[in-house]
Write a protein that holds these residues in place. Structure first.
Motif, mmCIF file in Angstrom:
data_model
loop_
_atom_site.group_PDB
_atom_site.id
_atom_site.type_symbol
_atom_site.label_atom_id
_atom_site.label_comp_id
_atom_site.label_asym_id
_atom_site.label_seq_id
_atom_site.Cartn_x
_atom_site.Cartn_y
_atom_site.Cartn_z
ATOM 1 N N ALA A 1 0.833 -1.206 0.000
ATOM 2 C CA ALA A 1 0.000 0.000 0.000
ATOM 3 C C ALA A 1 0.870 1.260 0.000
ATOM 4 N N ASP A 2 1.978 1.216 0.749
ATOM 5 C CA ASP A 2 2.890 2.358 0.800
ATOM 6 C C ASP A 2 3.518 2.596 -0.570
ATOM 7 N N PHE A 3 3.957 1.505 -1.243
ATOM 8 C CA PHE A 3 4.547 1.667 -2.572
ATOM 9 C C PHE A 3 3.491 2.153 -3.566
ATOM 10 N N ASN A 4 2.277 1.590 -3.500
ATOM 11 C CA ASN A 4 1.191 2.052 -4.374
ATOM 12 C C ASN A 4 1.033 3.560 -4.280
ATOM 13 N N HIS A 5 1.041 4.064 -3.047
ATOM 14 C CA HIS A 5 0.830 5.497 -2.818
ATOM 15 C C HIS A 5 1.978 6.317 -3.416
ATOM 16 N N ARG A 6 3.204 5.907 -3.116
ATOM 17 C CA ARG A 6 4.363 6.678 -3.581
ATOM 18 C C ARG A 6 4.476 6.645 -5.108
ATOM 19 N N ALA A 7 4.315 5.472 -5.699
ATOM 20 C CA ALA A 7 4.424 5.357 -7.148
ATOM 21 C C ALA A 7 3.300 6.111 -7.849
ATOM 22 N N SER A 8 2.092 6.055 -7.277
ATOM 23 C CA SER A 8 0.956 6.757 -7.881
ATOM 24 C C SER A 8 1.177 8.261 -7.861
ATOM 25 N N GLU A 9 1.749 8.774 -6.783
ATOM 26 C CA GLU A 9 2.045 10.205 -6.724
ATOM 27 C C GLU A 9 3.035 10.607 -7.819
ATOM 28 N N LEU A 10 4.061 9.781 -8.018
ATOM 29 C CA LEU A 10 5.050 10.074 -9.051
ATOM 30 C C LEU A 10 4.412 10.065 -10.437
ATOM 31 N N TYR A 11 3.564 9.056 -10.701
ATOM 32 C CA TYR A 11 2.977 8.951 -12.039
ATOM 33 C C TYR A 11 1.823 9.931 -12.246
ATOM 34 N N ASP A 12 1.222 10.420 -11.176
ATOM 35 C CA ASP A 12 0.257 11.518 -11.329
ATOM 36 C C ASP A 12 0.975 12.749 -11.885
ATOM 37 N N GLN A 13 2.187 12.993 -11.389
ATOM 38 C CA GLN A 13 2.972 14.122 -11.905
ATOM 39 C C GLN A 13 3.379 13.877 -13.360
ATOM 40 N N VAL A 14 3.749 12.642 -13.675
ATOM 41 C CA VAL A 14 4.100 12.304 -15.056
ATOM 42 C C VAL A 14 2.925 12.597 -15.987
ATOM 43 N N GLN A 15 1.723 12.186 -15.585
ATOM 44 C CA GLN A 15 0.546 12.403 -16.422
ATOM 45 C C GLN A 15 0.256 13.885 -16.611
ATOM 46 N N LEU A 16 0.438 14.684 -15.561
ATOM 47 C CA LEU A 16 0.228 16.130 -15.678
ATOM 48 C C LEU A 16 1.225 16.743 -16.658
ATOM 49 N N LEU A 17 2.475 16.332 -16.572
ATOM 50 C CA LEU A 17 3.499 16.868 -17.469
ATOM 51 C C LEU A 17 3.238 16.443 -18.910
ATOM 52 N N ARG A 18 2.781 15.209 -19.114
ATOM 53 C CA ARG A 18 2.451 14.760 -20.474
ATOM 54 C C ARG A 18 1.287 15.565 -21.037
ATOM 55 N N ALA A 19 0.307 15.845 -20.201
ATOM 56 C CA ALA A 19 -0.832 16.651 -20.650
ATOM 57 C C ALA A 19 -0.373 18.066 -21.015
ATOM 58 N N GLN A 20 0.529 18.633 -20.203
ATOM 59 C CA GLN A 20 1.073 19.956 -20.531
ATOM 60 C C GLN A 20 1.796 19.925 -21.875
ATOM 61 N N ASN A 21 2.572 18.880 -22.108
ATOM 62 C CA ASN A 21 3.316 18.788 -23.365
ATOM 63 C C ASN A 21 2.391 18.656 -24.568
ATOM 64 N N GLN A 22 1.276 17.952 -24.392
ATOM 65 C CA GLN A 22 0.313 17.855 -25.489
ATOM 66 C C GLN A 22 -0.243 19.238 -25.830
ATOM 67 N N LYS A 23 -0.567 20.033 -24.808
ATOM 68 C CA LYS A 23 -1.093 21.381 -25.037
ATOM 69 C C LYS A 23 -0.031 22.275 -25.684
#
Length: 369
Positions: free
Chosen positions: A328-350
């Motif tokens: 559960a701890d790893f799920n949380h930490r990894a999800s936080e990292l990939y949430d940022q990745v998804q935001l940056l990818r969305a910014q790059n698309q724009k």
């Protein structure tokens, strides 16, 4: 701001690149640029930078800009003479010409420089070129900065995974009791137990068109929606094959790869799994775990012409899993990292869309600078 009638050869004189094999290359910092971009590095440069490189064979018409000294591969044309023009402007300008339309190859796409040098163009003066290049470069600099941040975030997730699940240096490992060679409470689990895997829809030629939602295949998993991406508009495809941003996709045929989808609503083609995590698992954990276990999956690939894995491989490839609170701890930490990745990818698309809208308007003078 002055624009004059000219030909492409007045903007740049292109020359065929230089052949070099992988075996001939030595460790170094000089990029070897082919029609597919930077594929390797060498210790000797053939050309002084900055320069512009155009795909001549294979990926015809691709355009790259290189700030440093470089080695233009034989599959490219390179800017032997920029005729006093701004190199960055020349690169941006060439991207508006759709040079792939000058393909003269039959089985192997080929671009002949003699067929494009005489193309009529309108060329702005040097100060205008530099202002246009500066505007477009600002977008590309932001995109590249976001890409670097994405790389660092993904690397952080990968290193954390290896630390906990490969080297077993998880929180509390110092005091963990070892039972039968494993930390107490840790067990082996198959990938089939960690998620559900939906194979994509078997689209037929009659389904493929120019309207509707894009159909995601292996090229789209790598690069997002492309100009050549087919679309489907109709009611024959069940809703379960719909993709949305954040869905995890696993390519199990041809090129084995896994990544999040982030290019909007789309349909999933066969040869790709839509991966839905089971209870207790996050999509971020599965992404990192599948990537790290990809060599094992590749070892189970079958097929003579196109390698693929059978669904049974998901039952056969095992993964070491910890007690619930560690996962559960790893799920949380990894999800936080990939949430940022998804935001940056969305910014790059724009940013990419905005740059691509500006590009032709700046290049034909519709937007004064």
């Amino acid at each position: 701001m002055t624009w004059t009638d000219a030909t492409l050869e007045d903007l740049v004189l292109l020359q065929r690149g230089f052949d070099i094999t992988k075996a001939e290359q030595r460790d170094g910092q000089i990029p070897v640029i082919s029609s597919s971009g930077v594929q390797s590095y060498h210790n000797v440069a053939k050309v002084k930078g900055p320069g512009v490189i155009v795909g001549r064979k294979g990926s015809v018409g691709t355009v790259y800009y290189c700030e440093t000294d470089y080695w233009p591969h034989d599959t490219t044309l390179w800017s032997k003479d920029l005729k006093g023009n701004d190199a960055k402007f020349v690169a941006y300008f060439l991207r508006t010409l759709n040079l792939d339309r000058f393909d003269t190859g039959n089985s192997n796409p080929t671009l002949n420089r003699n067929h494009i040098h005489g193309q009529p163009i309108k060329k702005p003066d040097l100060p205008t070129q530099q202002r246009i290049a500066s505007i477009l470069s600002a977008y590309d600099d932001l995109i590249e900065n976001n890409r670097r941040r994405i790389t660092l975030l993904e690397q952080a997730a990968r290193l954390l995974y290896r630390e906990w699940f490969v080297h077993l240096r998880f929180p509390g490992h110092e005091t963990a009791k070892i039972v039968d060679g494993l930390p107490e409470g840790w067990t082996h689990c198959s990938f089939a137990q960690m998620a559900q895997y939906l194979n994509g829809f078997a689209f037929k030629p009659r389904h493929l068109g120019e309207n509707g939602l894009p159909i995601v295949k292996i090229p789209e998993l790598k690069a997002g929606i492309l100009e050549k991406t087919p679309r489907y508009e109709g009611s024959e495809v069940p809703d379960k094959y719909l993709l949305n941003d954040g869905d995890l996709i696993f390519s199990w045929s041809g090129t084995l790869a896994v990544d999040f989808w982030n290019s909007g609503a789309a349909y999933l083609n066969q040869h790709l799994f839509k991966v839905t995590p089971s209870v207790g698992f996050s999509a971020a954990f599965l992404l990192v775990a599948i990537r790290e276990c990809m060599p094992v999956f590749m070892g189970k690939a079958v097929g003579a012409t196109m390698k693929h894995i059978r669904r049974s491989a998901l039952d056969e490839v095992m993964h070491l899993l910890p007690q619930g609170h560690i996962l559960a701890d790893f799920n949380h930490r990894a999800s936080e990292l990939y949430d940022q990745v998804q935001l940056l990818r969305a910014q790059n698309q724009k940013l990419t869309r905005a740059r691509d809208l500006l590009l032709p308007r700046l290049m034909d003078g519709r937007i004064p600078v």
